[in-house]
Design a protein around this motif. Structure first.
Motif, short mmCIF file in Angstrom:
data_model
loop_
_atom_site.label_atom_id
_atom_site.label_comp_id
_atom_site.label_asym_id
_atom_site.label_seq_id
_atom_site.Cartn_x
_atom_site.Cartn_y
_atom_site.Cartn_z
N THR A 8 -6.07 -1.10 6.54
CA THR A 8 -5.44 0.22 6.54
C THR A 8 -6.34 1.29 7.15
O THR A 8 -5.89 2.42 7.35
N ALA A 17 -15.05 7.59 10.15
CA ALA A 17 -14.76 6.36 9.41
C ALA A 17 -13.90 6.66 8.21
O ALA A 17 -13.06 5.85 7.82
N ASN A 18 -14.12 7.84 7.66
CA ASN A 18 -13.52 8.10 6.36
C ASN A 18 -13.69 9.58 6.03
O ASN A 18 -14.81 10.09 6.00
N GLY A 58 -16.50 -2.06 0.32
CA GLY A 58 -16.22 -0.64 0.57
C GLY A 58 -17.10 0.30 -0.22
O GLY A 58 -17.57 1.31 0.29
N LYS A 59 -17.35 -0.06 -1.49
CA LYS A 59 -18.14 0.85 -2.34
C LYS A 59 -19.60 0.93 -1.84
O LYS A 59 -20.21 2.00 -1.85
N ARG A 80 -7.89 8.33 -0.28
CA ARG A 80 -9.18 7.61 -0.21
C ARG A 80 -9.85 7.74 1.16
O ARG A 80 -11.06 7.64 1.27
N ARG A 108 -5.64 -5.52 2.83
CA ARG A 108 -5.31 -4.08 2.89
C ARG A 108 -6.52 -3.15 2.78
O ARG A 108 -6.49 -2.03 3.27
N ASN A 109 -7.60 -3.58 2.10
CA ASN A 109 -8.75 -2.66 1.95
C ASN A 109 -9.44 -2.40 3.29
O ASN A 109 -10.12 -1.40 3.45
N TRP A 153 -2.28 6.57 -1.40
CA TRP A 153 -3.54 5.84 -1.62
C TRP A 153 -4.42 5.99 -0.38
O TRP A 153 -5.60 6.33 -0.48
N HIS A 164 -19.21 10.46 12.72
CA HIS A 164 -18.43 9.23 12.93
C HIS A 164 -17.18 9.32 12.07
O HIS A 164 -17.25 9.67 10.88
N CYS A 196 -20.30 0.82 14.50
CA CYS A 196 -20.00 2.25 14.31
C CYS A 196 -21.10 3.15 14.85
O CYS A 196 -20.84 4.31 15.18
N ILE A 226 -15.95 10.39 2.99
CA ILE A 226 -17.38 10.29 3.27
C ILE A 226 -17.83 11.56 4.00
O ILE A 226 -18.82 12.19 3.64
N MET A 259 -15.38 -6.35 3.92
CA MET A 259 -16.15 -5.12 3.67
C MET A 259 -16.32 -4.87 2.18
O MET A 259 -15.36 -4.97 1.42
N ASN A 264 -10.21 4.74 11.88
CA ASN A 264 -11.58 4.46 12.30
C ASN A 264 -11.54 3.61 13.58
O ASN A 264 -11.11 2.46 13.55
N THR A 286 0.87 -1.18 0.00
CA THR A 286 0.00 0.00 0.00
C THR A 286 0.90 1.22 0.00
O THR A 286 2.13 1.08 -0.08
O1 UT7 Z 1 -17.61 2.51 9.40
C1 UT7 Z 1 -17.62 2.19 8.04
C2 UT7 Z 1 -16.19 1.90 7.62
N1 UT7 Z 1 -15.95 1.76 6.22
C3 UT7 Z 1 -15.77 2.76 5.36
O2 UT7 Z 1 -15.89 3.92 5.67
C4 UT7 Z 1 -15.37 2.37 3.97
C5 UT7 Z 1 -16.06 3.10 2.88
N2 UT7 Z 1 -15.39 2.77 1.63
C6 UT7 Z 1 -14.32 3.44 1.18
O3 UT7 Z 1 -13.93 4.43 1.72
C7 UT7 Z 1 -13.62 2.89 -0.04
O4 UT7 Z 1 -14.43 1.95 -0.69
C8 UT7 Z 1 -12.24 2.28 0.30
C9 UT7 Z 1 -11.28 3.38 0.79
C10 UT7 Z 1 -12.33 1.21 1.37
C11 UT7 Z 1 -11.66 1.67 -0.95
O5 UT7 Z 1 -11.63 2.63 -1.99
P1 UT7 Z 1 -12.18 2.25 -3.45
O6 UT7 Z 1 -11.95 3.43 -4.28
O7 UT7 Z 1 -13.59 1.77 -3.29
O8 UT7 Z 1 -11.18 1.10 -3.85
P2 UT7 Z 1 -11.48 -0.36 -4.39
O9 UT7 Z 1 -11.85 -1.26 -3.26
O10 UT7 Z 1 -12.39 -0.30 -5.58
O11 UT7 Z 1 -10.06 -0.76 -4.89
C12 UT7 Z 1 -9.40 -0.01 -5.92
C13 UT7 Z 1 -8.00 -0.58 -6.07
C14 UT7 Z 1 -7.98 -2.11 -6.16
O12 UT7 Z 1 -6.93 -2.45 -7.05
P3 UT7 Z 1 -7.26 -2.85 -8.58
O13 UT7 Z 1 -8.17 -4.05 -8.47
O14 UT7 Z 1 -7.91 -1.65 -9.17
O15 UT7 Z 1 -5.90 -3.15 -9.12
C15 UT7 Z 1 -7.60 -2.52 -4.76
O16 UT7 Z 1 -6.97 -3.78 -4.75
O17 UT7 Z 1 -7.24 -0.23 -4.92
C16 UT7 Z 1 -6.64 -1.43 -4.36
N3 UT7 Z 1 -6.54 -1.27 -2.93
C17 UT7 Z 1 -5.47 -0.70 -2.34
N4 UT7 Z 1 -4.34 -0.21 -2.85
C18 UT7 Z 1 -3.43 0.30 -1.98
C19 UT7 Z 1 -7.45 -1.60 -1.97
N5 UT7 Z 1 -6.97 -1.25 -0.76
C20 UT7 Z 1 -5.73 -0.70 -0.97
C21 UT7 Z 1 -4.77 -0.14 -0.11
N6 UT7 Z 1 -3.64 0.33 -0.68
N7 UT7 Z 1 -4.93 -0.07 1.22
#
Ligand code: UT7
Length: 337
Positions: free
Chosen positions: A160, A266-267, A229-230, A39, A156-157, A35, A264, A115, A270, A227, A294, A31
């Motif tokens: 982190t 979380a992000n 995430g989207k 995000r 990692r999703n 990134w 909250h 949460c 958001i 999770m 978070n 990671t």
């Molecule tokens: O209390 C509720 C708690 N949860 C939240 O608030 C989460 C809400 N969701 C989000 O904020 C976002 O969905 C995330 C930050 C979790 C993820 O962002 P995203 O833009 O939805 O990323 P994604 O899951 O679609 O992944 C995009 C790319 C993927 O790679 P490829 O397939 O495009 O090559 C992932 O494998 O980013 C990659 N990826 C990472 N890269 C570096 C996923 N996690 C990581 C990471 N570092 N930590």
């Protein structure tokens, strides 16, 4: 009818700071700081050492909140505890905190609302006080996420974005016209699996898979939280702003009447989207996500503790709180400080 006001608030975090770069260099996760910051807004989080449980991290926060309320632990009539990283599957961590506070038979109830815990607990505790059943309620959210994160590239999703921390408030009865004015909760169980840890399943026999020798075997997908995430992102942004608007409307107020809004943590993305949709200025929306990540059940009481310590909350202010998370569950509350 008595009202419930927040008479004390405090937080506690472990000493160890883990930066985004540390996740790469110490844990070997593929990671990078850019990134994560882009995000989520998270720059660092805290991790507790092995041996520290949710009730241990909660204890100093609870003790300080009780002191600040000018009470003794014995004055607490009930503990409402929130965590999704408890010491045991059962009993809940509330009874462990009860013992650490030196209390003998004070009731302790665990609320499993992840949460949204703080809003669910605020509503529950305030209702108990308004009903005249209790005078002082200790509400504590505490998380030891670091024990339950898949700290590898595979995880990692999720790994982190979470960190350890605890926040506590004391709710006390008052005859003054102040305190918790309105709360509103919601849930939508269609999304129960969009953010979940399903380490066991009581529909299966046995409830944790076993190998031929009868040893429990848990696959990574079951062991670690999963999770979508989207999906979380999409629902969080729409529901948090709706919940806050509905809350203030029931009080014939608008969002502009609010002095401080605690989201909250979380992000950051958001929260910025919700803040922009609601048209709230930056000075009314404090953040701590960059420093702690978070911390789930603990984010709002931690943020509130920081705001009180910094003098950002003054008597007479209208303070709103809003959270969304696993379940999905959500809640919003309005407090006249
Ligand atoms: O209390 C509720 C708690 N949860 C939240 O608030 C989460 C809400 N969701 C989000 O904020 C976002 O969905 C995330 C930050 C979790 C993820 O962002 P995203 O833009 O939805 O990323 P994604 O899951 O679609 O992944 C995009 C790319 C993927 O790679 P490829 O397939 O495009 O090559 C992932 O494998 O980013 C990659 N990826 C990472 N890269 C570096 C996923 N996690 C990581 C990471 N570092 N930590």
């Amino acid at each position: 009818m008595p009202k419930a006001y927040i008479s004390g608030v405090a937080m506690n975090v472990p000493d160890r700071v883990v930066t985004n770069d540390d996740l790469v260099t110490e844990f070997g996760i593929d990671t990078n700081d850019d990134w994560i910051v882009q995000r989520t807004g998270i720059k660092e989080r805290r991790f507790a050492p092995a041996g520290v449980g949710a009730s241990d991290l909660a204890l100093p926060a609870a003790q300080r909140a009780i002191e600040r309320a000018q009470l003794d632990p014995d004055d607490i009539d009930i503990i409402l505890f929130g965590t999704l990283s408890p010491e045991y599957a059962f009993p809940g961590s509330g009874v462990l905190l009860q013992q650490k506070l030196g209390l003998r038979e004070t009731p302790a109830m665990d609320l499993r609302n992840a949460c949204s815990f703080f809003l669910y607990a605020l509503g529950t505790g305030a209702s108990m006080i308004e009903a005249g059943a209790v005078k002082n309620v200790l509400v504590v959210g505490s998380e030891i996420h670091s024990a339950g994160l898949d700290l590898t590239t595979r995880g990692r999703n999720v790994a982190t974005i979470f960190g350890d921390g605890a926040g506590a408030v004391v709710l006390s009865a008052t005859d003054e016209d102040r305190g918790v004015r309105r709360w509103k909760l919601g849930a939508d169980g269609r999304y129960a699996e969009a953010l979940a840890q399903r380490v066991w399943d009581t529909r299966a026999r046995p409830f944790i898979p076993q190998d031929a020798d009868g040893n429990g075997i848990v696959s990574p997908e079951l062991m670690w939280a999963q999770m979508d995430g989207k999906k979380v992102y999409k629902h969080a942004t729409t529901i948090m702003s709706r919940a806050l608007r509905e809350l203030v409307a029931t009080e014939r107020l608008t969002v502009d009447d609010l002095d401080l809004v605690l989201f909250h943590q979380a992000n950051m993305r958001i929260n910025q989207a919700v803040q922009a949709e609601l048209g709230l200025p930056d000075e009314k929306v404090p953040h701590s996500i960059s420093r702690y990540g978070n911390t789930t059940a603990a984010t709002i009481p931690m943020l509130l503790a920081e705001c009180v310590e910094a003098g950002r909350v003054q008597k007479g202010m209208k303070v709103a709180m809003v959270a969304f998370g696993s379940g999905f569950t959500w809640g919003a509350a309005l407090v006249d400080w």
